[in-house]
Design an enzyme around this catalytic site. Structure first.
Site, PDB file in Angstrom:
ATOM      1  N   CYS A   1       0.845  -1.196   0.000  1.00 47.24           N
ATOM      2  CA  CYS A   1       0.000   0.000   0.000  1.00 47.24           C
ATOM      3  C   CYS A   1       0.881   1.246   0.000  1.00 47.24           C
ATOM      4  O   CYS A   1       1.421   1.644   1.038  1.00 47.24           O
ATOM      5  CB  CYS A   1      -0.928   0.012   1.209  1.00 47.24           C
ATOM      6  SG  CYS A   1      -2.010   1.463   1.227  1.00 47.24           S
TER       7      CYS A   1
ATOM      8  N   CYS B   1      -0.218   4.065   2.514  1.00 47.07           N
ATOM      9  CA  CYS B   1       0.115   3.823   3.917  1.00 47.07           C
ATOM     10  C   CYS B   1       1.622   3.879   4.151  1.00 47.07           C
ATOM     11  O   CYS B   1       2.076   4.402   5.169  1.00 47.07           O
ATOM     12  CB  CYS B   1      -0.459   2.485   4.374  1.00 47.07           C
ATOM     13  SG  CYS B   1      -2.274   2.480   4.437  1.00 47.07           S
TER      14      CYS B   1
END
Length: 177
Positions: free
Chosen positions: A131, A134
């Site tokens: 991700c 993130c």
């Protein structure tokens, strides 16, 4: 020693993973709690039972029960967040006005460990889970909290190594079945 069990279980074609895993346990830029918490959190993120169980056995020798829970909590919460924010990234900006609406209190409480340590676990798990949103958010927080570029790089190295070890173990187990 469980890391040794993982190293022994790796097939000959995964020699690089064997050597990298050995090196990961000796990283000097991280405290013992940061190192072993990150190893444990990324082991959980790989979703390979053998990697998690073997890493947990040794991590318990280096971590308090609170730190073990924080590492596993980071793996769990980031498992959810990485899916949510990675997917939102595919859709943005149309969904920027929408709330996540997901319970994430463990992040605010840092799982009971120092914020820096919990953020390290979260970044490493986010790297395993792929991700970018993130990873960038946790790297930003880590740098604000005083983490060095070397520490961030070592966390990424841990994530990459544990993912490679998990792949090697999973292949070996599948071929042995």
């Amino acid at each position: 020693m469980s890391i040794e069990n993982l190293r022994s279980a790796l097939p000959s074609y995964a020699k690089d993973m064997n050597l990298n895993l050995s090196a990961m346990t000796r990283l000097g830029s991280l405290t013992e709690q940061q190192l072993w918490g990150s190893l444990l959190a990324t082991a959980a993120a790989t979703k390979v039972d053998t990697v998690l169980v073997e890493t947990l056995e040794e991590a318990k020798q280096h971590l308090s029960e609170t730190a073990v829970e924080a590492a596993l909590g980071a793996a769990t919460i980031m498992g959810m967040n990485n899916v949510f924010y990675r997917t939102r990234g595919f859709l943005e900006p149309e969904y920027d006005d929408q709330r996540a609406g997901l319970r994430m209190q463990i992040i605010g409480k840092n799982g009971g460990v120092e914020k820096l340590d919990f953020e390290m676990y979260a970044l490493a798990v986010s790297a395993v889970n792929g991700c970018s949103h993130c990873v960038a958010a946790h790297e930003h927080t880590l740098r604000e909290e005083g983490a060095t570029k070397e520490q961030v790089n070592d966390l990424i190295r841990i994530a990459a190594t544990m993912a490679g070890v998990a792949q090697g173990i999973q292949i070996a187990e599948a071929l042995a079945a």
